[in-house]
Design an enzyme around this catalytic site. Structure first.
Site, PDB file in Angstrom:
ATOM      1  N   ASP A 138      -0.165  -6.504   4.225  1.00 29.83           N
ATOM      2  CA  ASP A 138       0.247  -6.143   2.872  1.00 29.83           C
ATOM      3  C   ASP A 138      -0.977  -5.568   2.172  1.00 29.83           C
ATOM      4  O   ASP A 138      -1.879  -6.297   1.776  1.00 29.83           O
ATOM      5  CB  ASP A 138       0.768  -7.391   2.139  1.00 29.83           C
ATOM      6  CG  ASP A 138       1.016  -7.135   0.655  1.00 29.83           C
ATOM      7  OD1 ASP A 138       0.849  -5.978   0.210  1.00 29.83           O
ATOM      8  OD2 ASP A 138       1.372  -8.093  -0.059  1.00 29.83           O
ATOM      9  N   GLN A 174      -2.831  -4.361  -2.741  1.00 29.94           N
ATOM     10  CA  GLN A 174      -4.028  -4.471  -3.567  1.00 29.94           C
ATOM     11  C   GLN A 174      -5.239  -3.791  -2.929  1.00 29.94           C
ATOM     12  O   GLN A 174      -6.213  -3.512  -3.622  1.00 29.94           O
ATOM     13  CB  GLN A 174      -4.369  -5.952  -3.825  1.00 29.94           C
ATOM     14  CG  GLN A 174      -3.362  -6.695  -4.662  1.00 29.94           C
ATOM     15  CD  GLN A 174      -3.302  -6.212  -6.109  1.00 29.94           C
ATOM     16  OE1 GLN A 174      -4.209  -5.534  -6.603  1.00 29.94           O
ATOM     17  NE2 GLN A 174      -2.227  -6.545  -6.792  1.00 29.94           N
ATOM     18  N   HIS A 189       1.487 -12.948  -1.768  1.00 33.85           N
ATOM     19  CA  HIS A 189       2.371 -12.621  -2.889  1.00 33.85           C
ATOM     20  C   HIS A 189       3.786 -12.986  -2.438  1.00 33.85           C
ATOM     21  O   HIS A 189       4.083 -12.939  -1.237  1.00 33.85           O
ATOM     22  CB  HIS A 189       2.257 -11.115  -3.137  1.00 33.85           C
ATOM     23  CG  HIS A 189       2.950 -10.597  -4.345  1.00 33.85           C
ATOM     24  ND1 HIS A 189       4.313 -10.392  -4.379  1.00 33.85           N
ATOM     25  CD2 HIS A 189       2.477 -10.206  -5.560  1.00 33.85           C
ATOM     26  CE1 HIS A 189       4.641  -9.901  -5.570  1.00 33.85           C
ATOM     27  NE2 HIS A 189       3.549  -9.778  -6.303  1.00 33.85           N
ATOM     28  N   CYS A 231       3.084 -14.029  -9.254  1.00 36.10           N
ATOM     29  CA  CYS A 231       4.016 -13.959  -8.120  1.00 36.10           C
ATOM     30  C   CYS A 231       3.391 -14.584  -6.876  1.00 36.10           C
ATOM     31  O   CYS A 231       3.595 -14.112  -5.753  1.00 36.10           O
ATOM     32  CB  CYS A 231       4.460 -12.522  -7.825  1.00 36.10           C
ATOM     33  SG  CYS A 231       5.381 -11.806  -9.173  1.00 36.10           S
ATOM     34  N   LYS A 233      -0.012   1.056  -7.975  1.00 37.97           N
ATOM     35  CA  LYS A 233      -1.309   0.387  -8.081  1.00 37.97           C
ATOM     36  C   LYS A 233      -2.419   1.321  -7.607  1.00 37.97           C
ATOM     37  O   LYS A 233      -3.589   0.980  -7.648  1.00 37.97           O
ATOM     38  CB  LYS A 233      -1.318  -0.892  -7.238  1.00 37.97           C
ATOM     39  CG  LYS A 233      -0.345  -1.963  -7.725  1.00 37.97           C
ATOM     40  CD  LYS A 233      -0.523  -3.249  -6.945  1.00 37.97           C
ATOM     41  CE  LYS A 233       0.669  -4.175  -7.004  1.00 37.97           C
ATOM     42  NZ  LYS A 233       0.969  -4.733  -8.313  1.00 37.97           N
TER      43      LYS A 233
END
Lengths: 423, 151
Positions: free
Chosen positions: A217, A220, A140, A381, A243
Site C-alpha cells: 500500500d 503515503q 490503514h 482510519c 495524495k
C-alpha cells in the site's frame, strides 16, 4: 529526547539544489495564499490530501475546454485526442514508478479500490479455506477490511505482523508468520498514522523466498520518495492520485503483467471485453481487462500532470525539504511539555502524530483551526494503531515540500495556545 | 479581542473545561436498570450511559467513556441536570439542548447550566461531540440493542 538521532533520513543523497525556493514553489499552489479566520492558512494535512499545483488544474480545465470525449471508442478527432491524453498519462505513471510496461498500470478510483481489486480477483481465486493472509499492525483500514472480508468469505485467517513501541514492525515475528498456507502479504510502505517507513524491500524478499506475493500500500509513500516497483520487486503496488498532488477519484494499481494476466476480471462491463454474446464473453487484454466502464478520464490525465510536476520539483529537493521540516518539527514539538509524539521510528516520512496530556485530539484540532492551521485529528482510519498505543486519537501534522519552517513555528504557537486553554 | 478568539472562549467556557477535567457522575452504576453505549465513528468517542429509571423519573444517572472536552462536559452536565427529572422534562431538555447547539434558538428558559454549550453552534463539526451522550441517553430510554451513533 534526542530527536536528531531518532530520525534517519530516508534518502542519504546530499542536500537540495540551490535553486529550490519554497516561496517560488508556493506560487504554484494558489490555495495556500488564502486566509482562514483572518490568519494565513497553514496547511499541514498533506497525508490526508495534498493541494493541487496550478498546472494540474490547468490540465483538467484544458481537457474539458478542448479535448473532452469518451475514450477507446469513437473514430472522431476528439475521441482520439482524449484517448491519447489518457494513455499518455498511463505511460507517465508507469515511468514515475518505474514499471516495466504501461499495461501493468491499472487506473482505479483510489488506493482503496486498488487493494479491493486484488482482494476480489487474485484473492478470491488464490485464497481458500485454511489459508492465511498477512497484514501489519499499522495498516490503514483500507488494507485490513478487504482482506478480512475475503478471509471471512473463504474461511481463511488474517495474520498480523506486530510492532514495537516506536512504531516499527518486528521482522523476526514476521518471519515466523510466513508459512506454506500464506497466500499473500499486504503491507503499508509508509504508515499514515505514525509516519514509519517500513523496510519494504526486506519484507518483500522474505516473502519471495517462500514464493509468496506481496502487495504494497503505497498511498503515503509515492508522494515522498521515488518508488521503483521493479527494484522493490513487489507484485502489486497501490497508489492514490490525490495524495500525490493530483485530483481526487483516481489512483493506480501496479501489478506484474503475468500476475494480472492470470487474474479474473474485477468488474464487468464495457471496455473490459473483447467480444460479448449471450453465451460467452471474452475479455480484453491488459490493462483494459480491469477497467470496466468509462473511467475517470480527466482524473487520469490530471494525475499524469501531477507526476510530471513532482518530477520537475525533483526527488532530491522534495527529500531535503521534507526531511528538514520533519527534523525541525520533531525538535520543536518535543520541547513542549505534556506533548508526546506517537511514532518514533528511525525511518520516518514527514508525518508527525502527537497527543497532548489531558487534551483530546479533537479539541487540539478545533483550537489549531482557529489559528488557521489545518491538521488531521482522530484515529486516521487506523483504529488498531490507536489501540496498540492505547490512545483514542492523535493530532497529526503532515508536511509537504511546500511547507516552511515558519509554518511549523505557527504550529508550535498554536499548540502552546491549546495547552494554555486547558491548563 | 478578535472574533475567533471570542468564539473559542465561547466554546471552551470555564464551566465546560471544569466538567472536562473533573467529570461528575463519571462511574458505572450497579443499580442501573437501563444502559446504552454510544459511539462517534468520526473521532472515536465512546460513551456508556447508565440510568436508574423508576416511575418514569430519573432516580440516578452516570456515564463512562473517553472523548473530547465537549463530549465529556456534555455528558457530565447532562447527568447533573437530569437527576430527578421525569421523562417529559428529559424530552424537553433534549430538544432544547439540540436546538441550542445547532443554533436553532428555541425555548431556553429551562436549560440552566446547559446554556454553556451555546458556543458549540459556531462550530458545526463539533455539534456531534455535544449530542452523542444525549443520543445515547435516548437509546438507553428506548432500550435499543444497537449502539447509538452520531451518524
Amino acid at each position: 529526547m534526542k530527536t536528531d538521532q531518532q530520525i534517519a533520513p530516508p534518502d542519504s543523497s546530499p542536500g537540495a539544489d540551490l535553486e529550490f525556493d519554497v516561496e517560488k514553489i508556493r506560487e504554484d499552489f494558489p490555495i495556500l495564499k488564502q486566509k482562514i479566520y483572518g490568519k494565513p492558512l497553514v496547511y499541514l494535512d498533506n497525508a490526508a490530501t495534498t493541494q493541487k499545483p496550478q498546472v494540474v488544474m490547468d490540465t483538467i480545465h484544458h481537457y474539458y475546454v478542448t479535448d473532452n470525449a469518451n475514450i477507446h471508442r469513437g473514430v472522431h478527432c476528439l475521441s482520439q485526442r482524449a484517448t491519447e491524453a489518457y494513455e499518455q498519462a498511463r505511460v507517465k505513471v508507469q515511468r514515475f514508478i518505474h514499471a516495466a510496461e504501461s499495461r501493468e498500470i491499472i487506473f482505479v478510483r483510489s488506493a482503496t479500490e486498488a487493494i479491493n481489486l486484488v482482494a476480489q480477483t487474485y484473492g478470491r481465486k488464490q485464497v481458500q479455506a485454511g489459508d492465511e493472509v498477512i497484514v501489519s499492525a499499522m495498516e490503514h483500514h483500507s488494507n485490513i477490511v478487504p482482506w478480512q472480508m475475503l478471509c471471512e468469505e473463504k474461511g481463511a485467517t488474517l495474520r498480523v505482523i506486530p510492532m514495537n513501541d516506536e512504531g516499527e514492525l518486528l521482522l523476526d515475528e514476521y518471519e515466523k508468520l510466513l508459512n506454506p498456507r500464506t497466500r499473500l502479504v499486504a503491507v503499508v510502505h509508509i504508515s499514515n498514522a505514525l509516519g514509519t517507513i517500513n523496510p519494504i524491500q526486506e519484507i518483500i524478499e522474505r516473502a519471495h523466498q517462500q514464493d509468496i506475493p506481496v502487495l504494497v500500500d503505497g498511498a503515503q509513500a509515492a508522494p515522498h520518495f521515488e518508488v521503483d516497483v521493479q527494484a522493490l520487486d513487489c507484485d502489486f503496488y497501490a497508489v492514490t492520485g490525490h495524495k500525490l498532488y493530483g485530483p481526487t477519484g483516481v489512483g493506480i494499481l501496479y501489478g506484474k503483467a503475468d500476475l494480472l494476466d492470470s487474474m479474473p476480471p474485477f468488474q464487468g462491463g464495457g471496455e473490459m471485453i473483447r467480444s460479448v454474446t449471450f453465451e460467452k464473453t471474452t475479455y480484453n487484454v491488459l490493462p483494459h481487462k480491469f477497467e470496466a466502464g468509462t473511467p475517470n478520464i480527466v482524473g487520469g490525465i490530471g494525475l499524469g500532470a501531477a507526476v510530471d510536476y513532482v518530477s520537475e520539483v525533483g526527488w532530491k529537493n522534495i527529500a531535503a525539504q521534507e526531511r528538514e521540516l520533519l527534523l525541525y518539527a520533531t525538535q520543536q514539538l518535543s520541547a513542549l511539555s505534556g506533548l508526546r509524539i506517537i511514532g518514533t521510528a528511525k525511518e520516518k516520512a514527514s508525518i508527525l502524530s502527537f497527543v497532548i496530556e489531558g487534551v483530546h485530539a479533537h479539541d487540539v484540532g478545533t483550537i489549531l483551526d482557529q489559528e488557521g492551521i489545518a491538521v488531521r485529528t482522530g484515529h486516521h482510519c487506523a483504529q488498531p494503531v490507536m489501540d496498540r498505543f492505547q490512545i483514542p486519537a492523535t493530532a497529526r501534522a503532515s508536511f509537504a515540500f511546500y511547507n516552511t519552517r515558519e509554518e511549523i513555528d505557527v504550529l508550535v504557537k498554536g499548540i502552546q495556545r491549546v495547552i494554555e486553554v486547558f491548563k | 479581542m478578535s472574533d475567533e478568539v471570542s468564539h473559542l472562549n465561547d466554546l471552551y467556557e470555564e464551566v465546560i473545561l471544569d466538567h472536562c477535567k473533573n467529570p461528575r457522575n463519571f462511574k458505572a452504576l450497579p443499580e442501573a436498570n437501563r444502559k446504552a453505549e454510544g459511539y462517534n465513528p468520526l473521532c472515536g468517542d465512546k460513551v456508556t450511559v447508565y440510568l436508574k429509571l423508576e416511575d418514569e423519573v430519573v432516580q440516578d444517572i452516570s456515564f463512562e467513556g473517553i472523548g473530547c472536552a465537549i463530549s465529556t462536559a456534555a455528558a457530565s452536565l447532562m447527568t447533573e441536570t437530569l437527576k430527578g427529572k421525569n421523562l417529559t422534562e428529559v424530552e424537553t431538555l433534549f430538544q432544547g439542548f439540540h436546538d441550542l447547539v445547532t443554533g436553532k434558538g428555541g425555548e431556553t428558559s429551562q436549560m440552566g447550566k446547559l446554556m454553556v454549550f451555546h458556543g458549540v453552534s459556531e462550530f458545526p463539526v463539533r455539534v456531534k461531540c455535544a449530542t452523542l451522550v444525549w443520543h445515547t441517553l435516548q437509546a438507553a430510554l428506548q432500550q435499543t440493542q444497537e449502539p447509538a451513533t452520531t451518524e
